[in-house]
Write an enzyme that holds these catalytic residues in place. Structure first.
Site, PDB file in Angstrom:
ATOM      1  N   LYS A   1      19.352 -18.785   4.020  1.00 56.17           N
ATOM      2  CA  LYS A   1      19.869 -18.963   2.652  1.00 56.17           C
ATOM      3  C   LYS A   1      21.333 -18.541   2.573  1.00 56.17           C
ATOM      4  O   LYS A   1      22.170 -19.254   2.040  1.00 56.17           O
ATOM      5  CB  LYS A   1      19.036 -18.123   1.670  1.00 56.17           C
ATOM      6  CG  LYS A   1      19.647 -18.026   0.291  1.00 56.17           C
ATOM      7  CD  LYS A   1      18.817 -17.199  -0.663  1.00 56.17           C
ATOM      8  CE  LYS A   1      19.172 -15.734  -0.695  1.00 56.17           C
ATOM      9  NZ  LYS A   1      20.458 -15.397  -1.329  1.00 56.17           N
ATOM     10  N   ASN A   2      21.626 -17.359   3.108  1.00 57.87           N
ATOM     11  CA  ASN A   2      22.979 -16.831   2.943  1.00 57.87           C
ATOM     12  C   ASN A   2      24.014 -17.533   3.821  1.00 57.87           C
ATOM     13  O   ASN A   2      25.209 -17.307   3.664  1.00 57.87           O
ATOM     14  CB  ASN A   2      23.004 -15.320   3.204  1.00 57.87           C
ATOM     15  CG  ASN A   2      22.358 -14.554   2.057  1.00 57.87           C
ATOM     16  OD1 ASN A   2      21.990 -15.138   1.042  1.00 57.87           O
ATOM     17  ND2 ASN A   2      22.210 -13.251   2.234  1.00 57.87           N
TER      18      ASN A   2
ATOM     19  N   ARG B   1      27.791  -5.327  -9.441  1.00 53.65           N
ATOM     20  CA  ARG B   1      28.289  -6.332  -8.483  1.00 53.65           C
ATOM     21  C   ARG B   1      29.564  -7.044  -8.942  1.00 53.65           C
ATOM     22  O   ARG B   1      29.534  -8.235  -9.273  1.00 53.65           O
ATOM     23  CB  ARG B   1      27.191  -7.343  -8.159  1.00 53.65           C
ATOM     24  CG  ARG B   1      26.021  -6.698  -7.447  1.00 53.65           C
ATOM     25  CD  ARG B   1      24.929  -7.673  -7.128  1.00 53.65           C
ATOM     26  NE  ARG B   1      25.173  -8.450  -5.933  1.00 53.65           N
ATOM     27  CZ  ARG B   1      24.265  -9.253  -5.385  1.00 53.65           C
ATOM     28  NH1 ARG B   1      23.090  -9.367  -5.922  1.00 53.65           N
ATOM     29  NH2 ARG B   1      24.540  -9.942  -4.305  1.00 53.65           N
TER      30      ARG B   1
ATOM     31  N   ASP C   1      19.222  -6.081   2.395  1.00 49.89           N
ATOM     32  CA  ASP C   1      18.224  -7.098   2.055  1.00 49.89           C
ATOM     33  C   ASP C   1      16.858  -6.841   2.704  1.00 49.89           C
ATOM     34  O   ASP C   1      15.904  -7.577   2.438  1.00 49.89           O
ATOM     35  CB  ASP C   1      18.730  -8.501   2.450  1.00 49.89           C
ATOM     36  CG  ASP C   1      19.766  -9.023   1.464  1.00 49.89           C
ATOM     37  OD1 ASP C   1      19.949  -8.405   0.396  1.00 49.89           O
ATOM     38  OD2 ASP C   1      20.395 -10.056   1.758  1.00 49.89           O
TER      39      ASP C   1
ATOM     40  N   ARG D   1      13.659 -18.316  -4.908  1.00 50.96           N
ATOM     41  CA  ARG D   1      15.112 -18.414  -4.686  1.00 50.96           C
ATOM     42  C   ARG D   1      15.428 -18.276  -3.206  1.00 50.96           C
ATOM     43  O   ARG D   1      16.415 -18.854  -2.737  1.00 50.96           O
ATOM     44  CB  ARG D   1      15.838 -17.298  -5.453  1.00 50.96           C
ATOM     45  CG  ARG D   1      15.949 -17.517  -6.940  1.00 50.96           C
ATOM     46  CD  ARG D   1      16.862 -16.468  -7.526  1.00 50.96           C
ATOM     47  NE  ARG D   1      17.982 -16.240  -6.608  1.00 50.96           N
ATOM     48  CZ  ARG D   1      18.563 -15.060  -6.400  1.00 50.96           C
ATOM     49  NH1 ARG D   1      18.171 -14.012  -7.057  1.00 50.96           N
ATOM     50  NH2 ARG D   1      19.566 -14.959  -5.549  1.00 50.96           N
TER      51      ARG D   1
ATOM     52  N   ARG E   1      24.383 -15.698  -8.373  1.00 51.04           N
ATOM     53  CA  ARG E   1      25.721 -15.128  -8.240  1.00 51.04           C
ATOM     54  C   ARG E   1      26.548 -15.832  -7.159  1.00 51.04           C
ATOM     55  O   ARG E   1      27.766 -15.904  -7.244  1.00 51.04           O
ATOM     56  CB  ARG E   1      25.622 -13.656  -7.880  1.00 51.04           C
ATOM     57  CG  ARG E   1      25.105 -12.765  -8.949  1.00 51.04           C
ATOM     58  CD  ARG E   1      25.048 -11.362  -8.405  1.00 51.04           C
ATOM     59  NE  ARG E   1      26.254 -11.042  -7.649  1.00 51.04           N
ATOM     60  CZ  ARG E   1      27.393 -10.641  -8.181  1.00 51.04           C
ATOM     61  NH1 ARG E   1      27.486 -10.469  -9.466  1.00 51.04           N
ATOM     62  NH2 ARG E   1      28.434 -10.401  -7.422  1.00 51.04           N
TER      63      ARG E   1
ATOM     64  N   VAL F   1      24.579   0.256  -0.095  1.00 48.98           N
ATOM     65  CA  VAL F   1      25.379  -0.957  -0.358  1.00 48.98           C
ATOM     66  C   VAL F   1      25.393  -1.271  -1.857  1.00 48.98           C
ATOM     67  O   VAL F   1      26.451  -1.550  -2.422  1.00 48.98           O
ATOM     68  CB  VAL F   1      24.851  -2.164   0.456  1.00 48.98           C
ATOM     69  CG1 VAL F   1      25.635  -3.428   0.136  1.00 48.98           C
ATOM     70  CG2 VAL F   1      24.925  -1.864   1.942  1.00 48.98           C
TER      71      VAL F   1
ATOM     72  N   CYS G   1      23.677  -7.797 -12.749  1.00 45.80           N
ATOM     73  CA  CYS G   1      22.413  -8.370 -12.316  1.00 45.80           C
ATOM     74  C   CYS G   1      21.455  -7.229 -12.053  1.00 45.80           C
ATOM     75  O   CYS G   1      21.825  -6.070 -12.180  1.00 45.80           O
ATOM     76  CB  CYS G   1      22.593  -9.235 -11.074  1.00 45.80           C
ATOM     77  SG  CYS G   1      22.961  -8.267  -9.628  1.00 45.80           S
TER      78      CYS G   1
HETATM   79  C1  UD1 Z   1      25.715 -10.899   0.014  1.00 44.08           C
HETATM   80  C2  UD1 Z   1      24.376 -11.538   0.196  1.00 44.08           C
HETATM   81  C3  UD1 Z   1      23.268 -10.622  -0.307  1.00 44.08           C
HETATM   82  C4  UD1 Z   1      23.382  -9.248   0.375  1.00 44.08           C
HETATM   83  C5  UD1 Z   1      24.785  -8.698   0.251  1.00 44.08           C
HETATM   84  C6  UD1 Z   1      24.995  -7.431   1.082  1.00 44.08           C
HETATM   85  C7  UD1 Z   1      24.896 -13.888  -0.017  1.00 44.08           C
HETATM   86  C8  UD1 Z   1      24.773 -15.134  -0.811  1.00 44.08           C
HETATM   87  N1  UD1 Z   1      24.360 -12.789  -0.549  1.00 44.08           N
HETATM   88  O1  UD1 Z   1      25.892 -10.666  -1.394  1.00 44.08           O
HETATM   89  O2  UD1 Z   1      22.009 -11.207   0.048  1.00 44.08           O
HETATM   90  O3  UD1 Z   1      22.491  -8.345  -0.246  1.00 44.08           O
HETATM   91  O4  UD1 Z   1      25.753  -9.666   0.718  1.00 44.08           O
HETATM   92  O5  UD1 Z   1      24.683  -7.650   2.392  1.00 44.08           O
HETATM   93  O6  UD1 Z   1      25.403 -13.890   1.088  1.00 44.08           O
HETATM   94  N2  UD1 Z   1      31.795  -5.503  -4.215  1.00 44.08           N
HETATM   95  C9  UD1 Z   1      32.875  -5.086  -4.954  1.00 44.08           C
HETATM   96  N3  UD1 Z   1      33.822  -6.015  -5.301  1.00 44.08           N
HETATM   97  C10 UD1 Z   1      33.744  -7.314  -4.913  1.00 44.08           C
HETATM   98  C11 UD1 Z   1      32.653  -7.728  -4.165  1.00 44.08           C
HETATM   99  C12 UD1 Z   1      31.682  -6.800  -3.808  1.00 44.08           C
HETATM  100  O7  UD1 Z   1      32.977  -3.916  -5.313  1.00 44.08           O
HETATM  101  O8  UD1 Z   1      34.643  -8.096  -5.262  1.00 44.08           O
HETATM  102  C13 UD1 Z   1      30.746  -4.533  -3.836  1.00 44.08           C
HETATM  103  C14 UD1 Z   1      29.363  -4.880  -4.412  1.00 44.08           C
HETATM  104  O9  UD1 Z   1      29.194  -4.391  -5.720  1.00 44.08           O
HETATM  105  C15 UD1 Z   1      28.451  -4.177  -3.422  1.00 44.08           C
HETATM  106  C16 UD1 Z   1      29.210  -4.331  -2.084  1.00 44.08           C
HETATM  107  O10 UD1 Z   1      30.558  -4.624  -2.440  1.00 44.08           O
HETATM  108  O11 UD1 Z   1      28.306  -2.819  -3.728  1.00 44.08           O
HETATM  109  C17 UD1 Z   1      28.695  -5.421  -1.186  1.00 44.08           C
HETATM  110  O12 UD1 Z   1      28.529  -6.615  -1.923  1.00 44.08           O
HETATM  111  P1  UD1 Z   1      28.772  -8.055  -1.289  1.00 44.08           P
HETATM  112  O13 UD1 Z   1      28.816  -7.948   0.203  1.00 44.08           O
HETATM  113  O14 UD1 Z   1      29.906  -8.699  -1.971  1.00 44.08           O
HETATM  114  O15 UD1 Z   1      27.449  -8.804  -1.710  1.00 44.08           O
HETATM  115  P2  UD1 Z   1      27.344 -10.352  -1.969  1.00 44.08           P
HETATM  116  O16 UD1 Z   1      28.362 -11.052  -1.152  1.00 44.08           O
HETATM  117  O17 UD1 Z   1      27.277 -10.610  -3.430  1.00 44.08           O
END
Ligand code: UD1
Length: 419
Positions: free
Chosen positions: A22-23, A122, A306, A398, A93, A328, A117
């Site tokens: 998926k990711n 996030r 995850d 999902r 998202r 995380v 969420c």
């Molecule tokens: C992706 C994965 C999700 C997984 C996560 C962490 C996809 C579609 N989803 O989510 O399944 O759980 O990685 O491995 O690939 N953060 C910030 N600012 C930002 C972006 C992120 O502070 O602009 C923080 C988030 O709040 C969180 C951390 O960084 O605490 C990691 O999040 P992130 O790696 O961005 O998760 P996703 O990419 O949304």
């Protein structure tokens, strides 16, 4: 609303094939917006999130063809709008992944802010700041990220936090920027590498994907390609836990074992015998109760957030006490109160769960709150005495392809009930 009904107590046995990731598939489908040529993606899992992204591409005017062999071909030459509306982004998202490609290729994007969420606030500040460093002009108005740009310009971007979709968005945008972009503190997840491989197939010049420093030489134009996405390491990990928790023995086919090293190490610590081949993994826990294992989540190659909820279920019935620290995401323990209703003994303190393993859980009606939490409740149901009904399973749909069919194939007593 659909629910899953599970009668626990059956050890899982047999073989299943792991679906496409998926990711990985979501950013790769978003990357099709970087070219006006056709891109065909194979090994597409049948998931709600994929349908959502396909709907988004379709609403923007892309021509999307879905083949019964589970391939999708996208032609973005027909795009008419550059908007990702709130109605779609709020359900997924990862829709934010169209932001980078749209602004880099078409010079404009209007993408709804994802907002909060179930697993925390996030934010997407790193996506926005990075694109601004590449020269995009960005305003946040009425809950939408409105971005415009002439041709983006390469830059050195140091990300404060390791973000998976943030790294992917910036890597995609940088492919069409003028000059060199360096992404420092980049996410090292296998899905980032998979996206990079697809982009390279489209003609991008990317080095270092899979490490924390990625260098991209921008090009004026990317072309079409055909790409097969990698297998889903989280689905694989979830099924391994399902076998471990029920004292079973299963073989997963079509998986890269090295992508789940951290999960395999913890399952071995829990007492499982695990054998790996080039593209398969076999877990044997026959007749044994798992031993409790301490977990701390971290970005790849650490233990994946995850898989945290699934290991909470494992520890809930394991021998001994354990601690699970979620490092995380904030607020990613929504499954804990539900598991406690099934007889688990778990105490939460901030982002840490303290678990005392019990011999048996008892079936109960439970409610899923997010994707992985739902999966963990299904796992708990597989070992619980009596019937467990998991509600709101649209979360599971999902991210897990035919979960009840695959579990039933392995001998679980599980069925989907539609009202
Ligand atoms: C992706 C994965 C999700 C997984 C996560 C962490 C996809 C579609 N989803 O989510 O399944 O759980 O990685 O491995 O690939 N953060 C910030 N600012 C930002 C972006 C992120 O502070 O602009 C923080 C988030 O709040 C969180 C951390 O960084 O605490 C990691 O999040 P992130 O790696 O961005 O998760 P996703 O990419 O949304």
């Amino acid at each position: 609303m659909n629910r899953l009904l599970i009668n626990g107590g059956k050890a899982l046995h047999g073989k299943i094939r792991i679906s496409g990731s998926k990711n990985a598939v979501l950013p790769i489908l978003a990357a099709t917006l970087l070219t006006t040529d056709e891109v065909t993606v194979y090994n597409i899992p049948h998931l709600h999130d994929v349908t959502t992204l396909v709907s988004l591409l379709g609403e923007m005017g892309a021509r999307v063809t879905v083949d019964e062999r589970m391939s999708i071909t996208v032609d973005s030459s027909t795009l008419v709008t550059f908007k990702a509306p709130y109605e779609l982004v709020k359900t997924m998202r990862a829709s934010i992944l169209v932001l980078g490609p749209l602004v880099a290729h078409f010079g404009q994007a209007n993408v709804s802010l994802p907002g909060g969420c179930a697993i925390g606030s996030r934010p997407v500040d790193m996506h926005i700041r990075g694109l601004e460093q590449l020269g995009a002009r960005i305003n946040v108005e009425n809950g939408y990220i409105c971005a415009t740009a002439d041709r983006l310009k390469g830059a050195c971007i140091v990300m404060d936090t390791t973000t998976v979709t943030g790294t992917e968005n910036l890597m995609m945008a940088a492919c069409l920027a003028e000059g060199t972009t360096t992404l420092e503190n980049a996410a090292r997840e296998p899905e980032v590498l998979d996206l990079a491989k697809c982009l390279i197939g489209m003609g991008a010049d990317i080095k270092g994907a899979g490490t924390d420093t990625i260098t991209i030489e921008g090009t004026e134009r990317l072309s079409g390609t055909e790409y097969r996405v990698l297998p889903d390491r989280i689905e694989a990990g979830t099924f391994l836990v399902a076998a471990a928790i029920t004292g079973g023995r299963i073989r997963l086919k079509g998986i890269c074992p090295e992508m789940i090293d951290a999960v395999i190490a913890k399952l071995r610590e829990a007492g499982a015998d695990i054998t790996c081949g080039q593209d398969w993994v076999e877990l044997d826990m026959e007749g044994r109760r798992p031993m409790a294992v301490d977990i701390k989540t971290s970005p790849y190659p650490g233990f994946p957030t995850d898989m945290q909820a699934q290991f909470t279920a494992l520890n809930a019935v394991a021998e001994g006490a354990s601690t699970i620290s979620e490092a995380v995401f904030e607020n990613r323990f929504m499954h804990v109160p539900e598991m406690n209703r099934m007889g688990a003994v778990i105490r939460l303190e901030g982002n840490t769960a303290f678990i005392r393993g019990v011999r048996r859980l008892v079936g109960a009606p439970v409610m899923a709150t997010d994707l992985r939490a739902s999966a963990s409740l299904v796992l708990a149901g597989l070992v619980a005495d009596g019937e467990t009904g998991v509600d709101r399973i649209y979360h599971i749909d999902r991210g897990y392809e035919c979960i009840e069919e695959k579990l039933a194939q392995l001998g679980a007593d599980i069925r989907r009930i539609s009202p």
